[in-house]
Design a protein around this motif. Structure first.
Motif, short mmCIF file in Angstrom:
data_model
loop_
_atom_site.label_atom_id
_atom_site.label_comp_id
_atom_site.label_asym_id
_atom_site.label_seq_id
_atom_site.Cartn_x
_atom_site.Cartn_y
_atom_site.Cartn_z
N VAL A 99 8.88 1.46 -7.53
CA VAL A 99 8.08 2.68 -7.64
C VAL A 99 8.79 3.69 -8.54
CG1 VAL A 99 7.23 4.68 -6.36
CG2 VAL A 99 6.89 2.37 -5.45
N VAL A 100 10.09 3.83 -8.39
CA VAL A 100 10.85 4.75 -9.25
C VAL A 100 10.70 4.35 -10.71
CG1 VAL A 100 13.18 5.51 -9.87
CG2 VAL A 100 12.49 5.46 -7.47
N ALA A 101 10.82 3.04 -11.00
CA ALA A 101 10.69 2.57 -12.37
C ALA A 101 9.27 2.77 -12.90
CB ALA A 101 11.09 1.10 -12.46
N THR A 102 8.27 2.47 -12.07
CA THR A 102 6.87 2.58 -12.49
C THR A 102 6.49 4.02 -12.81
OG1 THR A 102 6.22 0.66 -11.19
CG2 THR A 102 4.48 2.22 -11.78
N THR A 103 6.97 4.95 -12.00
CA THR A 103 6.52 6.35 -12.11
C THR A 103 7.45 7.22 -12.96
OG1 THR A 103 7.67 6.91 -10.05
CG2 THR A 103 5.36 6.21 -9.89
N ARG A 104 8.52 6.64 -13.47
CA ARG A 104 9.51 7.45 -14.20
C ARG A 104 8.91 8.21 -15.37
NH1 ARG A 104 13.36 3.82 -14.66
NH2 ARG A 104 14.59 4.65 -12.93
N THR A 105 7.94 7.60 -16.05
CA THR A 105 7.33 8.24 -17.22
C THR A 105 6.00 8.89 -16.90
OG1 THR A 105 6.32 6.14 -17.86
CG2 THR A 105 8.49 6.64 -18.79
N GLY A 106 5.72 9.06 -15.60
CA GLY A 106 4.49 9.75 -15.22
C GLY A 106 3.35 8.85 -14.81
N ALA A 107 3.54 7.53 -14.88
CA ALA A 107 2.48 6.60 -14.49
C ALA A 107 2.30 6.64 -12.97
CB ALA A 107 2.82 5.19 -14.95
N PRO A 108 1.11 6.35 -12.47
CA PRO A 108 0.89 6.34 -11.02
C PRO A 108 1.42 5.06 -10.40
CG PRO A 108 -1.13 5.74 -12.15
CD PRO A 108 -0.14 6.10 -13.23
N THR A 109 1.57 5.06 -9.09
CA THR A 109 1.92 3.84 -8.38
C THR A 109 0.76 2.85 -8.50
OG1 THR A 109 1.05 4.82 -6.34
CG2 THR A 109 3.43 4.97 -6.71
N THR A 110 1.08 1.58 -8.40
CA THR A 110 0.05 0.55 -8.53
C THR A 110 -0.61 0.31 -7.17
OG1 THR A 110 1.51 -1.31 -8.02
CG2 THR A 110 1.43 -0.55 -10.32
N THR A 111 -1.78 -0.30 -7.20
CA THR A 111 -2.47 -0.65 -5.96
C THR A 111 -1.61 -1.57 -5.10
OG1 THR A 111 -4.64 -0.41 -7.01
CG2 THR A 111 -4.53 -1.72 -4.98
N THR A 112 -0.95 -2.52 -5.74
CA THR A 112 -0.10 -3.45 -4.99
C THR A 112 1.05 -2.72 -4.33
OG1 THR A 112 -0.65 -5.28 -6.49
CG2 THR A 112 1.37 -5.49 -5.19
N GLN A 113 1.66 -1.78 -5.02
CA GLN A 113 2.75 -1.01 -4.42
C GLN A 113 2.25 -0.20 -3.24
OE1 GLN A 113 3.98 1.13 -7.91
NE2 GLN A 113 5.46 -0.44 -8.54
N ARG A 114 1.08 0.38 -3.37
CA ARG A 114 0.53 1.17 -2.26
C ARG A 114 0.20 0.27 -1.06
NH1 ARG A 114 -2.05 3.64 -6.72
NH2 ARG A 114 -4.06 2.65 -6.26
N GLU A 115 -0.33 -0.90 -1.33
CA GLU A 115 -0.64 -1.83 -0.26
C GLU A 115 0.63 -2.25 0.48
OE1 GLU A 115 -2.63 -4.93 -2.35
OE2 GLU A 115 -4.64 -4.07 -2.05
N ARG A 116 1.68 -2.57 -0.27
CA ARG A 116 2.94 -2.99 0.36
C ARG A 116 3.54 -1.86 1.16
NH1 ARG A 116 6.31 -4.69 -4.65
NH2 ARG A 116 7.98 -4.96 -3.11
N ALA A 117 3.51 -0.66 0.61
CA ALA A 117 4.10 0.49 1.31
C ALA A 117 3.36 0.76 2.61
CB ALA A 117 4.08 1.72 0.41
N ALA A 118 2.03 0.73 2.58
CA ALA A 118 1.24 0.99 3.78
C ALA A 118 1.50 -0.08 4.84
CB ALA A 118 -0.24 1.04 3.43
N ARG A 119 1.59 -1.33 4.42
CA ARG A 119 1.84 -2.41 5.37
C ARG A 119 3.21 -2.27 6.03
NH1 ARG A 119 4.79 -6.82 4.59
NH2 ARG A 119 4.71 -6.66 2.32
N LEU A 120 4.23 -2.07 5.22
CA LEU A 120 5.58 -1.97 5.77
C LEU A 120 5.74 -0.72 6.63
CD1 LEU A 120 7.52 -3.10 2.59
CD2 LEU A 120 7.49 -4.29 4.78
N SER A 121 5.12 0.37 6.22
CA SER A 121 5.21 1.62 6.97
C SER A 121 4.72 1.44 8.40
CB SER A 121 4.40 2.71 6.27
OG SER A 121 4.46 3.93 6.98
N ALA A 122 3.68 0.64 8.58
CA ALA A 122 3.14 0.39 9.92
C ALA A 122 3.91 -0.70 10.65
CB ALA A 122 1.67 0.00 9.81
N GLU A 123 4.29 -1.76 9.95
CA GLU A 123 4.92 -2.90 10.61
C GLU A 123 6.26 -2.57 11.24
OE1 GLU A 123 5.23 -6.11 7.86
OE2 GLU A 123 3.11 -6.70 8.07
N ILE A 124 6.98 -1.59 10.67
CA ILE A 124 8.32 -1.32 11.19
C ILE A 124 8.31 -0.80 12.62
CG2 ILE A 124 9.28 -0.87 8.91
CD1 ILE A 124 9.05 2.11 9.51
#
Length: 427
Positions: free
Chosen positions: A234-259
């Motif tokens: 995410v840091v690399a993707t957004t460093r130049t102002g690009a948004p997070t990807t759908t896949t990154q958001r999906e992974r983050a949401a899944r892990l955030s709940a699973e923990i």
């Protein structure tokens, strides 16, 4: 955190609002006649996820309530009274909104919950046992990463003198909806902080408990490494102002709940998360954003554990975990755990410099011991001297430990305290 409050296994996770729409048409509980209430965080009004959810609900009448801020015990009880008789409640928002929804819907069951929440006490922990179940299903749609409130059996609740942690199996929502659209508008720094929060929540029980549990331990190490990889991506993707990807958001949401599931933490020491208790008080008293407090505390906390403070955690397990996740993260991080996590936090640009007025750490250490220790089991025998040592390694006061640049500014929603001002007393 104890067997009395472990979440029951009959909760449902839905992969997106489209799945929720399909479920509503099939589930007699969600489709039954009766009053529907939508609680929505004022910060996400008229966002894409709000519009999408209202489209799903639009075929039937519903009541919409916009909420702001973290809320407090009086507000939660008032909201609970307003929700009495509802057939179902939807909650769209961040961790604070979901915590309010969890508590209020449970309070709607009757006076028993309200009585337990309002009993005077000095402890920072309120454990609800033998309370009535929630009288209606709660459908949680989180719009942040890291808190995992949509999957947890705990909630934070503000009181006039303190913020307390409320725990009950019944708090966990009946439905959790994970949709990348819901976190699509998160600013870069909040997204990255959310990944760091999920990492801290996942590894803290592992490190704080000295007992080995091979299968859950392996899952924690794998999950922690995945979170670090995600954070760096995410840091690399957004460093130049690009948004997070759908896949990154999906992974983050899944892990955030699973923990928050027993998959990772079953049978661990219920009080193995002492760092969270200290960070909570640090954030509350100094008016810091939660993850600023966590980021400031994490390297000193790990340093203390690595130097043999067994009441905070296991040096052996900390070293083993860091070795595994450092290798799995694929980044040139220092081998020393405290140095390594500090380097990670800085690489992710999460602020961790905290300053305070002279005498603040002494008063804060007294408060922490009173609220979580001094005969209460949560601090595991840690006293004022040990807590103060940890705080002094975390917070810079004039005349102590030089070399920490610049104070962290208080949150915009927190009134600044005057220099040297008296700390609010703990009950």
């Amino acid at each position: 955190m104890t067997s009395a409050v472990l979440p029951p296994p009959d909760r449902v996770t839905l992969a997106g609002i489209a799945a929720l729409a399909a479920r509503i048409g099939q589930d007699p509980v969600l489709d039954a006649p009766g009053r529907t209430v939508l609680l929505v965080d004022g910060g996400v009004l008229d966002t894409p996820v709000h519009r999408r959810l209202t489209e799903v609900l639009g075929a039937r009448p519903y009541e919409s309530l916009a909420l702001t801020g973290a809320g407090d015990v009086d507000g939660v009880l008032a909201l609970g009274a307003r929700l009495e008789g509802a057939a179902r409640v939807f909650a769209l928002g961040g961790g604070a909104l979901l915590d309010r929804a969890k508590l209020a819907t449970l309070a709607a069951a009757g006076r028993a919950v309200a009585g337990r929440l309002t009993v005077p006490q000095r402890s920072g922990l309120v454990v609800l046992t033998r309370v009535p179940p929630r009288p209606m299903p709660l459908i949680a749609v989180p719009t942040t990463i890291g808190t995992g409130s949509e999957a947890s059996a705990v909630a934070c609740l503000g009181y006039p003198d303190a913020k307390r942690l409320v725990m009950a199996a019944e708090l966990r929502p009946e439905f959790a909806v994970r949709d990348p659209l819901a976190v699509g508008t998160l600013p870069r720094h909040l997204f990255v902080e959310g990944v760091l929060e999920a990492f801290f929540r996942l590894v803290s029980p592992y490190i704080g408990d000295h007992a080995d549990q091979p299968e859950p331990d392996a899952r924690v190490r794998a999950g922690a490494a995945e979170l670090l990889r995600l954070g760096y991506e995410v840091v690399a993707t957004t460093r130049t102002g690009a948004p997070t990807t759908t896949t990154q958001r999906e992974r983050a949401a899944r892990l955030s709940a699973e923990i928050h599931t027993r998959h990772f933490h079953d049978e661990r020491d219920p009080y193995a998360v002492k760092g969270w208790l200290v960070a909570n008080e640090l954030s509350t008293v100094l008016g810091l954003r939660k993850m600023t407090a966590v980021a400031a505390l994490l390297p000193p906390l790990w340093r203390a554990i690595d130097r043999g403070e067994t009441r905070l955690g296991s040096r052996r397990r900390l070293r083993g975990l860091w070795s595994a996740v450092r290798a799995g993260a694929g980044q040139p991080l220092p081998a020393d755990p405290a140095d390594g996590v500090a380097a990670l936090i800085d690489a992710w640009c999460v602020g961790r410099r905290v300053t305070a007025a002279p005498g603040t750490t002494v008063a804060l250490a007294h408060r922490i011991v009173r609220v979580w220790g001094a005969g209460l089991p949560m601090l595991g025998g840690l006293g004022h001297a040990e807590v103060l040592r940890l705080l002094r390694a975390t917070v810079t006061e004039p005349g102590t430990a030089p070399g920490r640049p610049g104070p962290v500014q208080p949150r915009a929603d927190t009134a600044a305290r005057p220099a040297g001002g008296r700390l609010a007393p703990a009950t």
